[in-house]
Design a protein around this motif. Structure first.
Motif, PDB file in Angstrom:
ATOM      1  N   VAL A 136       4.193   7.955   2.860  1.00 17.78           N
ATOM      2  CA  VAL A 136       4.239   9.325   2.355  1.00 17.78           C
ATOM      3  C   VAL A 136       3.939  10.264   3.513  1.00 17.78           C
ATOM      4  CG1 VAL A 136       3.360  10.921   0.618  1.00 17.78           C
ATOM      5  CG2 VAL A 136       3.353   8.461   0.161  1.00 17.78           C
ATOM      6  N   THR A 137       4.769  11.283   3.711  1.00 17.21           N
ATOM      7  CA  THR A 137       4.549  12.169   4.848  1.00 17.21           C
ATOM      8  C   THR A 137       5.153  13.544   4.611  1.00 17.21           C
ATOM      9  OG1 THR A 137       4.707  12.326   7.272  1.00 17.21           O
ATOM     10  CG2 THR A 137       6.637  11.492   6.097  1.00 17.21           C
ATOM     11  N   ASN A 138       4.635  14.516   5.331  1.00 16.75           N
ATOM     12  CA  ASN A 138       5.223  15.855   5.371  1.00 16.75           C
ATOM     13  C   ASN A 138       5.754  16.137   6.772  1.00 16.75           C
ATOM     14  OD1 ASN A 138       2.609  16.022   6.551  1.00 16.75           O
ATOM     15  ND2 ASN A 138       2.570  18.237   6.210  1.00 16.75           N
ATOM     16  N   GLN A 195       0.817  -1.213   0.000  1.00 21.92           N
ATOM     17  CA  GLN A 195       0.000   0.000   0.000  1.00 21.92           C
ATOM     18  C   GLN A 195       0.853   1.267   0.000  1.00 21.92           C
ATOM     19  OE1 GLN A 195      -2.431  -0.534   3.537  1.00 21.92           O
ATOM     20  NE2 GLN A 195      -4.215  -1.021   2.290  1.00 21.92           N
ATOM     21  N   VAL A 196       0.235   2.338  -0.509  1.00 26.79           N
ATOM     22  CA  VAL A 196       0.753   3.682  -0.338  1.00 26.79           C
ATOM     23  C   VAL A 196      -0.001   4.277   0.845  1.00 26.79           C
ATOM     24  CG1 VAL A 196       0.994   5.991  -1.332  1.00 26.79           C
ATOM     25  CG2 VAL A 196       1.313   3.955  -2.771  1.00 26.79           C
ATOM     26  N   VAL A 197       0.726   4.653   1.877  1.00 29.19           N
ATOM     27  CA  VAL A 197       0.116   5.092   3.135  1.00 29.19           C
ATOM     28  C   VAL A 197       0.578   6.497   3.472  1.00 29.19           C
ATOM     29  CG1 VAL A 197      -0.199   4.577   5.587  1.00 29.19           C
ATOM     30  CG2 VAL A 197       0.110   2.698   3.944  1.00 29.19           C
ATOM     31  N   PHE A 198      -0.396   7.374   3.666  1.00 28.43           N
ATOM     32  CA  PHE A 198      -0.047   8.746   4.034  1.00 28.43           C
ATOM     33  C   PHE A 198      -0.161   8.906   5.543  1.00 28.43           C
ATOM     34  CE2 PHE A 198       0.434  13.166   4.301  1.00 28.43           C
ATOM     35  CZ  PHE A 198       0.875  13.641   3.082  1.00 28.43           C
ATOM     36  N   SER A 254      -6.178  18.399   1.623  1.00 27.74           N
ATOM     37  CA  SER A 254      -5.581  17.810   0.415  1.00 27.74           C
ATOM     38  C   SER A 254      -5.413  16.303   0.567  1.00 27.74           C
ATOM     39  CB  SER A 254      -4.217  18.461   0.137  1.00 27.74           C
ATOM     40  OG  SER A 254      -4.362  19.832  -0.160  1.00 27.74           O
ATOM     41  N   ILE A 255      -5.032  15.864   1.763  1.00 26.52           N
ATOM     42  CA  ILE A 255      -4.899  14.430   2.007  1.00 26.52           C
ATOM     43  C   ILE A 255      -6.242  13.729   1.826  1.00 26.52           C
ATOM     44  CG2 ILE A 255      -4.412  12.688   3.775  1.00 26.52           C
ATOM     45  CD1 ILE A 255      -2.358  14.679   4.948  1.00 26.52           C
ATOM     46  N   VAL A 256      -7.286  14.312   2.391  1.00 23.98           N
ATOM     47  CA  VAL A 256      -8.626  13.730   2.283  1.00 23.98           C
ATOM     48  C   VAL A 256      -9.050  13.609   0.822  1.00 23.98           C
ATOM     49  CG1 VAL A 256     -11.077  14.148   2.768  1.00 23.98           C
ATOM     50  CG2 VAL A 256      -9.376  14.478   4.569  1.00 23.98           C
ATOM     51  N   MET A 257      -8.753  14.616   0.035  1.00 23.90           N
ATOM     52  CA  MET A 257      -9.174  14.632  -1.361  1.00 23.90           C
ATOM     53  C   MET A 257      -8.392  13.642  -2.223  1.00 23.90           C
ATOM     54  SD  MET A 257      -9.651  18.759  -1.887  1.00 23.90           S
ATOM     55  CE  MET A 257     -10.003  18.591  -3.637  1.00 23.90           C
TER      56      MET A 257
END
Length: 249
Positions: free
Chosen positions: A118-120, A92-95, A193-196
Motif C-alpha cells: 500500500v503506498t501513496n 502481510q499488508v505493508v505500507f 495517519s500511517i502511524v495511527m
C-alpha cells in the motif's frame, strides 16, 4: 566576543554535535543562559537551527525535493533496506510511505514475497508494478510535486481504511524530545495517519537524521517500534531510545 562571532560559534557547535543544551552553550561561549536563549531564538527565526526546550538542535541534512534525495546516501539506504526485509512476511499488508529509504525497501523486495503493498508514492508504485506477487494499492489524492506522492484528505481517508501489518516510514528528522518531524506539513499528516493505522511502525533513518528536528510534527518516538539505520548508534543514545521502548538496529 561580538554577537556575530558568538552566534557563528553557537551554530557551528549545534551542527557539529546535532544538539546542545543551554548550560553547555553558556559555558562554551562564556555568556549567560539568557543570552544564549536570545541567540537561539534569533538563529531559529532565521531558520539556521531549531529551538527546543532547554537548548537547540540541528535541522535535518536532507534536501526537501525527491530528485535531490534519491541519489544521496544510496549505499546507506541499501543497508537499511536489507535490514527492513527481515520484517516482511508473506501475506502481510505493508505500507510504504514516500521516502527514498522506503523506495529502497520496495526495490529490494524479493520476487517470491507475496504481500499487499500500500503506498501513496508514484515511484514506489512504479517499482512494484512489475513485481510478480505483490498486489499494489495506490492511494489517490493531490500530487505533491516535491515528493512525488499523493496528499490531502482523500489520501488520509484511504489510509484510514487500511490496517497495515507493518509500515515503513522514511524519516526526515527524529529526536527523543522533538519526536518525528518533517519539513512538509502534508507529509506530516500522511505519516501521522500511517502511524495511527499500523500494527508495527519501522522508521528508516540514516544515522545523520538522528537528533535533528524540523517544523512539522508527526508523532513521539515511542509511537514507533524500531529504527533501522546504517551505522552504529552512540551507546548513550541507544540506551535512551531503548528506555522509550524503541529498538535500534
Amino acid at each position: 566576543m561580538i554577537k556575530a562571532e558568538r552566534q557563528q560559534r553557537l551554530t557551528a557547535h549545534v551542527k557539529d554535535k546535532q544538539t546542545a543544551q543551554l548550560a553547555e552553550l553558556s559555558r562554551l561561549l562564556n555568556v549567560s543562559e539568557d543570552t544564549v536563549r536570545r541567540d537561539i531564538k534569533e538563529l531559529a527565526d532565521l531558520g539556521i537551527i531549531k529551538a527546543v526546550r532547554g537548548g537547540a538542535i540541528a535541522h535535518s541534512p536532507v534536501p526537501p525535493h525527491f530528485r535531490d534525495r534519491e541519489h544521496l546516501q544510496v549505499a546507506q539506504k541499501e543497508i537499511i533496506a536489507q535490514k527492513a526485509l527481515h520484517f516482511i512476511e508473506n501475506g502481510q499488508v505493508v505500507f510504504f510511505d514516500g521516502g527514498t529509504s522506503s523506495l529502497a525497501v520496495a526495490a529490494a523486495l524479493p520476487p517470491d514475497k507475496q504481500i499487499v503493498a500500500v503506498t501513496n508514492s508514484f515511484p514506489i508504485a512504479t517499482i512494484l508494478e512489475d513485481h510478480p506477487l505483490a498486489e499494489v494499492l495506490f492511494f489517490g489524492g493531490r500530487l505533491n510535486k516535491k515528493s512525488f506522492t499523493t496528499v490531502g484528505i482523500e489520501t488520509i481517508e484511504a489510509i484510514r481504511n487500511v490496517r497495515a501489518d507493518v509500515s515503513f516510514l522514511g524519516i526526515c528528522s527524529i529526536d527523543l524530545a522533538a519526536g518525528i518531524t518533517t519539513v512538509d506539513y502534508d507529509d506530516a499528516l500522511i505519516k501521522r495517519s500511517i502511524v495511527m493505522n499500523s500494527k508495527n511502525i519501522i522508521a528508516l533513518s540514516t544515522i545523520n537524521k538522528l537528533e535533528t528536528a524540523e517544523s512539522f510534527y508527526v508523532c513521539p518516538v515511542d509511537a514507533i517500534d524500531v529504527i533501522l539505520t546504517d551505522a552504529e548508534v552512540d551507546a548513550e543514545l541507544y540506551q535512551a531510545f531503548q528506555e522509550r521502548g524503541v529498538a535500534i538496529q
